[in-house]
Design a protein around this motif. Structure first.
Motif, PDB file in Angstrom:
ATOM      1  N   GLN A 231      12.416 -41.646  -9.769  1.00 31.81           N
ATOM      2  CA  GLN A 231      13.328 -42.545 -10.492  1.00 31.81           C
ATOM      3  C   GLN A 231      13.124 -43.989 -10.065  1.00 31.81           C
ATOM      4  O   GLN A 231      13.046 -44.889 -10.900  1.00 31.81           O
ATOM      5  CB  GLN A 231      14.784 -42.160 -10.223  1.00 31.81           C
ATOM      6  CG  GLN A 231      15.300 -41.036 -11.078  1.00 31.81           C
ATOM      7  CD  GLN A 231      16.778 -40.855 -10.868  1.00 31.81           C
ATOM      8  OE1 GLN A 231      17.175 -40.030 -10.058  1.00 31.81           O
ATOM      9  NE2 GLN A 231      17.579 -41.614 -11.575  1.00 31.81           N
TER      10      GLN A 231
ATOM     11  N   THR B  77      16.007 -44.684 -16.110  1.00 30.79           N
ATOM     12  CA  THR B  77      16.026 -43.252 -15.818  1.00 30.79           C
ATOM     13  C   THR B  77      17.454 -42.786 -15.548  1.00 30.79           C
ATOM     14  O   THR B  77      18.325 -43.587 -15.221  1.00 30.79           O
ATOM     15  CB  THR B  77      15.183 -42.923 -14.562  1.00 30.79           C
ATOM     16  OG1 THR B  77      15.780 -43.558 -13.424  1.00 30.79           O
ATOM     17  CG2 THR B  77      13.746 -43.361 -14.717  1.00 30.79           C
TER      18      THR B  77
ATOM     19  N   GLY C  41      18.957 -39.337 -13.357  1.00 26.72           N
ATOM     20  CA  GLY C  41      18.711 -38.083 -12.647  1.00 26.72           C
ATOM     21  C   GLY C  41      19.909 -37.166 -12.834  1.00 26.72           C
ATOM     22  O   GLY C  41      21.051 -37.621 -12.833  1.00 26.72           O
TER      23      GLY C  41
END
Length: 92
Positions: A7, A17, A19
Protein backbone atom coordinates in the motif's frame (compact mmCIF):
# COMPACT_ATOMS: atom_id res chain seq x y z
CA UNK A 1 2.24 -6.68 7.08
CA UNK A 2 3.23 -7.12 3.45
CA UNK A 3 -0.13 -5.61 2.44
CA UNK A 4 0.81 -2.42 4.27
CA UNK A 5 4.20 -2.28 2.54
CA UNK A 6 2.57 -2.68 -0.88
CA UNK A 7 0.00 0.00 0.00
CA UNK A 8 2.71 2.48 0.94
CA UNK A 9 4.64 1.85 -2.30
CA UNK A 10 1.51 2.32 -4.43
CA UNK A 11 0.49 5.44 -2.51
CA UNK A 12 4.00 6.91 -2.97
CA UNK A 13 3.52 6.40 -6.72
CA UNK A 14 0.23 8.33 -6.58
CA UNK A 15 -2.08 5.31 -6.74
CA UNK A 16 -4.74 5.38 -3.99
CA UNK A 17 -5.22 2.15 -2.07
CA UNK A 18 -7.47 0.61 0.57
CA UNK A 19 -6.40 -2.36 2.65
CA UNK A 20 -9.01 -4.72 4.05
CA UNK A 21 -7.88 -6.19 7.36
CA UNK A 22 -9.52 -8.56 9.80
CA UNK A 23 -9.95 -7.35 13.39
CA UNK A 24 -7.04 -9.50 14.61
CA UNK A 25 -4.75 -7.25 12.56
CA UNK A 26 -6.53 -3.95 13.24
CA UNK A 27 -3.34 -2.57 14.79
CA UNK A 28 -1.31 -2.99 11.59
CA UNK A 29 -2.64 -0.09 9.45
CA UNK A 30 -1.97 2.57 12.09
CA UNK A 31 1.48 1.21 12.92
CA UNK A 32 2.43 1.07 9.25
CA UNK A 33 0.94 4.46 8.44
CA UNK A 34 -1.14 3.29 5.48
CA UNK A 35 -3.55 5.82 4.03
CA UNK A 36 -6.84 3.91 4.14
CA UNK A 37 -7.97 0.69 5.81
CA UNK A 38 -11.24 -1.13 6.33
CA UNK A 39 -11.38 -3.42 9.37
CA UNK A 40 -13.82 -6.34 9.27
CA UNK A 41 -14.96 -8.53 12.15
CA UNK A 42 -14.35 -11.65 10.08
CA UNK A 43 -12.14 -14.69 10.74
CA UNK A 44 -8.65 -15.23 9.38
CA UNK A 45 -8.64 -15.87 5.66
CA UNK A 46 -12.10 -14.42 5.08
CA UNK A 47 -11.78 -10.63 5.20
CA UNK A 48 -14.61 -10.22 2.68
CA UNK A 49 -17.02 -12.70 4.28
CA UNK A 50 -18.06 -16.31 4.14
CA UNK A 51 -17.74 -18.41 0.99
CA UNK A 52 -20.96 -18.08 -0.99
CA UNK A 53 -22.04 -14.88 0.74
CA UNK A 54 -21.86 -12.70 -2.36
CA UNK A 55 -24.02 -10.00 -0.81
CA UNK A 56 -21.68 -9.51 2.16
CA UNK A 57 -18.58 -9.69 -0.04
CA UNK A 58 -20.02 -7.02 -2.32
CA UNK A 59 -20.87 -4.82 0.70
CA UNK A 60 -17.28 -5.08 2.01
CA UNK A 61 -15.80 -4.20 -1.38
CA UNK A 62 -18.20 -1.25 -1.76
CA UNK A 63 -17.25 0.03 1.69
CA UNK A 64 -13.58 -0.21 0.72
CA UNK A 65 -14.15 1.61 -2.58
CA UNK A 66 -16.03 4.36 -0.74
CA UNK A 67 -12.86 5.00 1.29
CA UNK A 68 -10.94 5.89 -1.87
CA UNK A 69 -12.55 9.32 -1.89
CA UNK A 70 -11.20 10.09 1.59
CA UNK A 71 -8.21 12.41 1.39
CA UNK A 72 -7.38 12.49 5.11
CA UNK A 73 -3.81 11.59 6.06
CA UNK A 74 -4.94 8.29 7.53
CA UNK A 75 -8.43 6.80 7.61
CA UNK A 76 -9.19 3.55 9.41
CA UNK A 77 -12.84 2.52 9.38
CA UNK A 78 -14.56 -0.50 10.91
CA UNK A 79 -17.03 -2.40 8.73
CA UNK A 80 -20.33 -2.15 10.65
CA UNK A 81 -21.50 -5.76 10.25
CA UNK A 82 -20.32 -8.94 11.97
CA UNK A 83 -19.32 -12.12 10.19
CA UNK A 84 -22.16 -14.40 9.21
CA UNK A 85 -22.14 -17.93 7.91
CA UNK A 86 -24.11 -19.00 4.89
CA UNK A 87 -25.29 -22.57 4.26
CA UNK A 88 -23.16 -24.22 1.59
CA UNK A 89 -26.29 -25.54 -0.11
CA UNK A 90 -29.21 -23.30 0.76
CA UNK A 91 -32.59 -24.95 0.37
CA UNK A 92 -34.59 -23.78 -2.60
Amino acid sequence: MSVGHVQRVFEAAGIPTVGIYIAAFAHVPSRMGVSRALITDHPMGRPLGAPGDATRQRDVVRAAIDLLTDTAAQTIVSFPHSYRTVPEHPSV
